[in-house]
Design a protein around this motif. Structure first.
Motif, PDB file in Angstrom:
ATOM      1  N   THR A   1       0.851  -1.174   0.000  1.00 55.64           N
ATOM      2  CA  THR A   1       0.000   0.000   0.000  1.00 55.64           C
ATOM      3  C   THR A   1       0.896   1.237   0.000  1.00 55.64           C
ATOM      4  O   THR A   1       1.364   1.667   1.042  1.00 55.64           O
ATOM      5  N   ILE A   2       1.107   1.751  -1.198  1.00 56.43           N
ATOM      6  CA  ILE A   2       2.056   2.858  -1.355  1.00 56.43           C
ATOM      7  C   ILE A   2       1.624   4.084  -0.570  1.00 56.43           C
ATOM      8  O   ILE A   2       2.444   4.726   0.091  1.00 56.43           O
ATOM      9  N   ILE A   3       0.331   4.361  -0.605  1.00 53.72           N
ATOM     10  CA  ILE A   3      -0.146   5.570   0.073  1.00 53.72           C
ATOM     11  C   ILE A   3       0.200   5.506   1.553  1.00 53.72           C
ATOM     12  O   ILE A   3       0.764   6.445   2.130  1.00 53.72           O
ATOM     13  N   LEU A   4      -0.089   4.329   2.159  1.00 49.57           N
ATOM     14  CA  LEU A   4       0.214   4.186   3.572  1.00 49.57           C
ATOM     15  C   LEU A   4       1.702   4.376   3.832  1.00 49.57           C
ATOM     16  O   LEU A   4       2.107   5.041   4.784  1.00 49.57           O
TER      17      LEU A   4
ATOM     18  N   LEU B   1       3.976   1.537  14.191  1.00 50.59           N
ATOM     19  CA  LEU B   1       3.359   1.919  12.923  1.00 50.59           C
ATOM     20  C   LEU B   1       4.300   1.578  11.772  1.00 50.59           C
ATOM     21  O   LEU B   1       3.902   0.965  10.767  1.00 50.59           O
ATOM     22  N   TYR B   2       5.546   1.946  11.941  1.00 49.25           N
ATOM     23  CA  TYR B   2       6.578   1.648  10.946  1.00 49.25           C
ATOM     24  C   TYR B   2       6.651   0.148  10.711  1.00 49.25           C
ATOM     25  O   TYR B   2       6.678  -0.317   9.574  1.00 49.25           O
ATOM     26  N   GLY B   3       6.639  -0.603  11.832  1.00 50.65           N
ATOM     27  CA  GLY B   3       6.736  -2.055  11.726  1.00 50.65           C
ATOM     28  C   GLY B   3       5.538  -2.657  11.026  1.00 50.65           C
ATOM     29  O   GLY B   3       5.660  -3.626  10.273  1.00 50.65           O
ATOM     30  N   MET B   4       4.370  -2.079  11.254  1.00 49.91           N
ATOM     31  CA  MET B   4       3.163  -2.637  10.638  1.00 49.91           C
ATOM     32  C   MET B   4       3.181  -2.461   9.137  1.00 49.91           C
ATOM     33  O   MET B   4       2.679  -3.296   8.391  1.00 49.91           O
ATOM     34  N   ILE B   5       3.745  -1.348   8.681  1.00 52.70           N
ATOM     35  CA  ILE B   5       3.727  -1.064   7.252  1.00 52.70           C
ATOM     36  C   ILE B   5       4.935  -1.679   6.549  1.00 52.70           C
ATOM     37  O   ILE B   5       4.816  -2.267   5.486  1.00 52.70           O
ATOM     38  N   PHE B   6       6.097  -1.558   7.157  1.00 52.05           N
ATOM     39  CA  PHE B   6       7.316  -1.993   6.466  1.00 52.05           C
ATOM     40  C   PHE B   6       7.815  -3.356   6.941  1.00 52.05           C
ATOM     41  O   PHE B   6       8.860  -3.822   6.518  1.00 52.05           O
TER      42      PHE B   6
ATOM     43  N   VAL C   1       3.017   7.189   6.287  1.00 54.12           N
ATOM     44  CA  VAL C   1       3.733   6.808   7.507  1.00 54.12           C
ATOM     45  C   VAL C   1       5.084   7.486   7.570  1.00 54.12           C
ATOM     46  O   VAL C   1       5.504   7.994   8.602  1.00 54.12           O
ATOM     47  N   LYS C   2       5.765   7.520   6.412  1.00 56.28           N
ATOM     48  CA  LYS C   2       7.081   8.164   6.407  1.00 56.28           C
ATOM     49  C   LYS C   2       6.973   9.631   6.785  1.00 56.28           C
ATOM     50  O   LYS C   2       7.845  10.178   7.459  1.00 56.28           O
TER      51      LYS C   2
END
Lengths: 493, 325
Positions: free
Chosen positions: B174-177, B219-224, B181-182
């Motif tokens: 999910t690029i948007i996320l 949050l970082y961990g959930m996305i990346f 997040v960044k």
């Protein structure tokens, strides 16, 4: 300087040692830290006892803030007695834990186990020593959480369900306690126990205070495993590691009983209040049911640890029976039994832990003929068993003597008869183990067994020795219990 | 809130239940704001609505999301609940009316705190003064509770796994996320620091800041992916920080002892009582931050790690290292 700060050191030493154990993450080092901290805590309790005997009540202001602004540690004969029991049991078990824990866990897990052990000890000591109602809740949470984890580290997978069940029941208990404390705070504006004791008598019969008392009673009764709120206890003690069972059986329920006494007698104003409630009668009834029902269930257990756990529920019944008399002799019996039962049950769990260590099972049918192969362990088991059922010359007899005496004082001979009959049921379940261990041919598995190593025998036999020493020399146990009982009845604090 | 509670009771899908629970917590936080308890509201929002919802979702990643059918009749538990609720209502009937100045709780120690907190501790936020100094020992206890919970989770979860270091993310493509997040990360971290150091003056402190900082990494961990988060804050560091925070707090108390004052008395740490108290509060709040943030992360790593294992090899029932006979 050390003497002055003993109340703080009592709790802070194990509290500091716990994160240290988690930092080093090596089993042996963590064990050494635990050994030092637990014996230092025991020494602190002895030091506190000497100071209290010498100068009376000690008040220690945490953070240098005078109560009720800050949190107070308040040590009198009642709680120093419990501190002595808790830290004593805590100290004796640690040498035993070394071999028992190292046999099953990797280095890091061992360190975590000792962290939890120290935290449970910290919590129980903190609950006992503090003079602040909310502080009780905080330290109760520390000890409870640590206990759940220590139970969940058992060998049998069923320990996870047992720990989960205890977690749910324990959390309900803690919530009830905090609701009670909250209502008291709303009505008085203070959390300090001494301050509460000053302010409550005049508003004693208002609804919020009565509701607070109800919530406190149920919450504490859950923690002390009063029948029928004991359901969490049998599986928790049966499936936990031996060290955990021995430690919790000797300390956790005892501290809850102390809380019960502290709230009813000190905070709510002595004998005068307790006997106006219907509680003495209810407590008497529940105690008797616990003494009989739990003992009878114990007779039918095939797992010896589970049998000892049910026996604990029954023995708690003996203690609450003493409380229900609301007389000096009754309370003396109850307080003495806190001391004596801690010694006996911790010792029994350590000895049955030896069997588990060597045999890998504590099923009664697997233990056939074990008395010949592990003679020392089983001799200790029989000795403590005799004490549990109340043989003269042992601590069990002393407790029951005072509990019986209290009944006689009130002219209730039928109660004496019931105490004797309940002891006979104890004889049946201890007798079952003796019969299997000594009068049956060893099974193939048992005949290859050897006696447990000295590291496991010595700590257990310290407790066996104590059970006989304090069965004769009662000036420490009964002497202190008697003084504590009179303080409780007079609501002196 | 009532609707949320009934939603929790009625729903059989656990995902819905967790979400309803989060909504309930968030509403509770707004109630706290209405009661002027901003510090509590922040904690409730961060821990109740944020962190526990995330952790519950992490658990749902490991178990089935349908409720198991009831095996017992719910009648007796219902009666017990009704009795308890009745007792609670009975008890509250005669409580002094809310918020009156002459209530017992506003008459006794509370006025003392209000009058003297700033003078004695140098902290304009009375809540912080009570939390970190007057009743600092309770807070030490609370940090210890968190420490106990953190190590407890590690005992139960990480003791079980040692292999299959696969990487999986909960929301991979999910690029948007990823972009959002960044962008958000530095803001959250900055906000955490603000909450931490502004705790003396306004609402906030170690608990809230610790949760906020941990939330950023989670949050970082959930996305990346949990592995990426572990690269930022290694698990080993986290495991060291959990006990370290407690040691910082408890050690500050020992410093008081060594300087000939009572345990947790910060006054001798500085040149005056006020300076000492101020410094002490700053240090213990840092201790709170360290333990809270690292415990949250450790729990997330532990759950996340298990989820990754479950994905990496489809073996569901793993033998425990230490439960083997």
């Amino acid at each position: 300087m050390i003497a002055l700060h003993l109340p703080a050191l009592q709790v802070v030493l194990p509290l500091l040692a716990a994160p240290l154990c988690a930092l080093v993450r090596r089993g042996t080092v963590a064990w050494a830290i635990t050994l030092i901290a637990s014996w230092a805590a025991f020494a602190a309790a002895i030091g506190l006892l000497l100071r209290v005997l010498d100068e009376g009540i000690i008040s220690y202001e945490m953070g240098g803030w005078a109560p009720p602004i800050g949190i107070e540690y308040r040590v009198d004969l009642i709680n120093v007695f419990v501190l002595l029991v808790v830290s004593g049991v805590g100290a004796v078990i640690v040498p035993y834990a070394r071999k028992s824990i190292a046999a099953r866990f990797g280095s890091t897990e061992q360190a975590w186990f000792y962290t939890m052990y120290l935290l449970a000890l910290t919590g129980l000591l903190g609950v006992t020593i503090t003079g602040d109602a909310f502080n009780i809740f905080v330290f109760l949470e520390i000890s409870s959480l640590a206990s759940y984890v220590m139970i969940a580290m058992g060998r049998d997978r069923r320990c996870l369900t047992a720990a989960y069940q205890y977690l749910i029941m324990g959390t309900v208990g803690a919530t009830f306690i905090v609701i009670g404390v909250g209502l008291l705070w709303a009505m008085t504006g203070t959390l300090n126990l001494y301050d509460l004791a000053q302010r409550i008598p005049e508003i004693q019969n208002t609804r919020p205070v009565l509701a607070a008392l109800a919530f406190l009673t149920v919450g504490i009764s859950l923690k002390l495993a009063l029948f029928p709120l004991h359901l969490w206890l049998p599986n928790a003690y049966a499936f936990a590691p031996s060290v955990t069972s021995a430690f919790l059986a000797g300390t956790a329920t005892k501290v809850a009983i102390y809380l019960f006494l502290r709230f009813f007698y000190t905070v709510f104003g002595g004998e005068g209040f307790f006997v106006t409630t219907p509680l003495p009668e209810i407590l008497l009834l529940l105690s008797l049911v616990a003494m009989f029902a739990a003992s009878i269930v114990a007779v039918f257990q095939s797992n010896v640890k589970r049998m000892l756990a049910y026996s604990s529920v029954a023995q708690i019944g003996f203690i609450t029976l003493g409380i229900s008399y609301a007389t000096e002799t009754g309370l003396t019996g109850a307080m003495t039994h806190i001391f004596n039962h801690a010694i006996m049950k911790a010792g029994l769990f350590l000895l049955i832990g030896n069997v588990l260590y060597q045999l890998g099972s504590v099923k009664i049918e697997d233990m056939a003929g074990i008395g010949r192969k592990m003679p020392i362990t089983m001799a200790g088991f029989v000795a403590l068993g005799l004490s549990l059922l109340g043989t003269p010359g042992t601590v069990g007899f002393i407790s029951k003597w005072y509990l019986g005496l209290a009944a006689v004082e009130q002219g209730q001979w039928w109660l004496v008869a019931l105490i004797v009959i309940a002891s006979l049921v104890t004889m049946i379940y201890i007798g079952r183990v003796v019969e299997v261990a000594y009068f049956r041919e060893p099974t193939a598995q048992v005949s290859q067994l050897r006696e447990a190593p000295p590291a496991l025998l010595v700590p257990a036999f310290v407790l066996v020795g104590a059970a006989f020493y304090f069965g004769v020399e009662t000036s420490l146990s009964v002497g202190l219990a008697q003084q504590a009982a009179s303080l409780l009845l007079n609501a002196a604090y | 809130m009532v609707a949320a509670v009934f939603g929790v009771i009625r729903a059989h899908n656990l995902f819905v239940v967790v979400m309803m629970g989060g909504i309930y917590s968030f509403l509770m936080a707004t109630v706290m704001v209405a009661l002027d308890a901003v510090d509590v509201a922040m904690t409730e929002a961060a821990v109740g609505a944020g962190m526990s919802t995330v952790l519950m979702l992490a658990v749902l990643g490991l178990v089935k999301t349908r409720e198991a059918p009831l095996r017992h009749s719910p009648v007796i538990p219902l009666i017990v609940c009704l009795l308890t609720g009745g007792a609670l209502i009975y008890g509250t009937i005669d409580l002094p009316p809310f918020g009156r100045a002459d209530n017992p709780q506003n008459q006794h120690v509370a006025p003392y705190y209000l009058e003297n907190a700033k003078k004695e501790t140098g902290a304009p936020n009375v809540v912080t003064a009570v939390l970190a100094s007057y009743r600092g020992y309770d807070t030490l206890g609370e940090v210890t509770v968190i420490f106990t919970g953190g190590i407890g989770v590690l005992v139960l979860l990480t003791a079980v796994r040692r292999r299959g270091e696969g990487d999986a993310t909960m929301m991979r493509d999910t690029i948007i996320l990823r972009v959002v997040v960044k962008l958000l990360l530095p803001v959250i971290l900055l906000f955490a620091l603000y909450v931490q150091f502004h705790g003396d003056y306004g609402p906030g402190g170690g608990f809230q800041a610790g949760v906020a900082a941990a939330a950023a990494i989670i949050l970082y961990g959930m996305i990346f992916g949990v592995m990426a988060a572990r690269a930022v804050v290694p698990q080993r560091v986290v495991h060291t920080l959990i006990p370290l925070g407690v040691l910082i707090f408890a050690g500050t108390g020992v410093a008081g002892l060594l300087l000939d004052a009572n345990y947790l008395d910060y006054s001798p740490l500085g040149s005056s009582q006020k300076a000492g108290q101020h410094l002490g509060i700053l240090i213990v709040e840092a201790g709170v931050f360290v333990t809270v943030a690292s415990t949250m992360l450790a729990i997330f790593y532990a759950f996340g790690g298990r989820a990754e294992d479950a994905l990496a090899d489809d073996e569901t029932d793993k033998p425990d290292d230490w439960r083997r006979e």
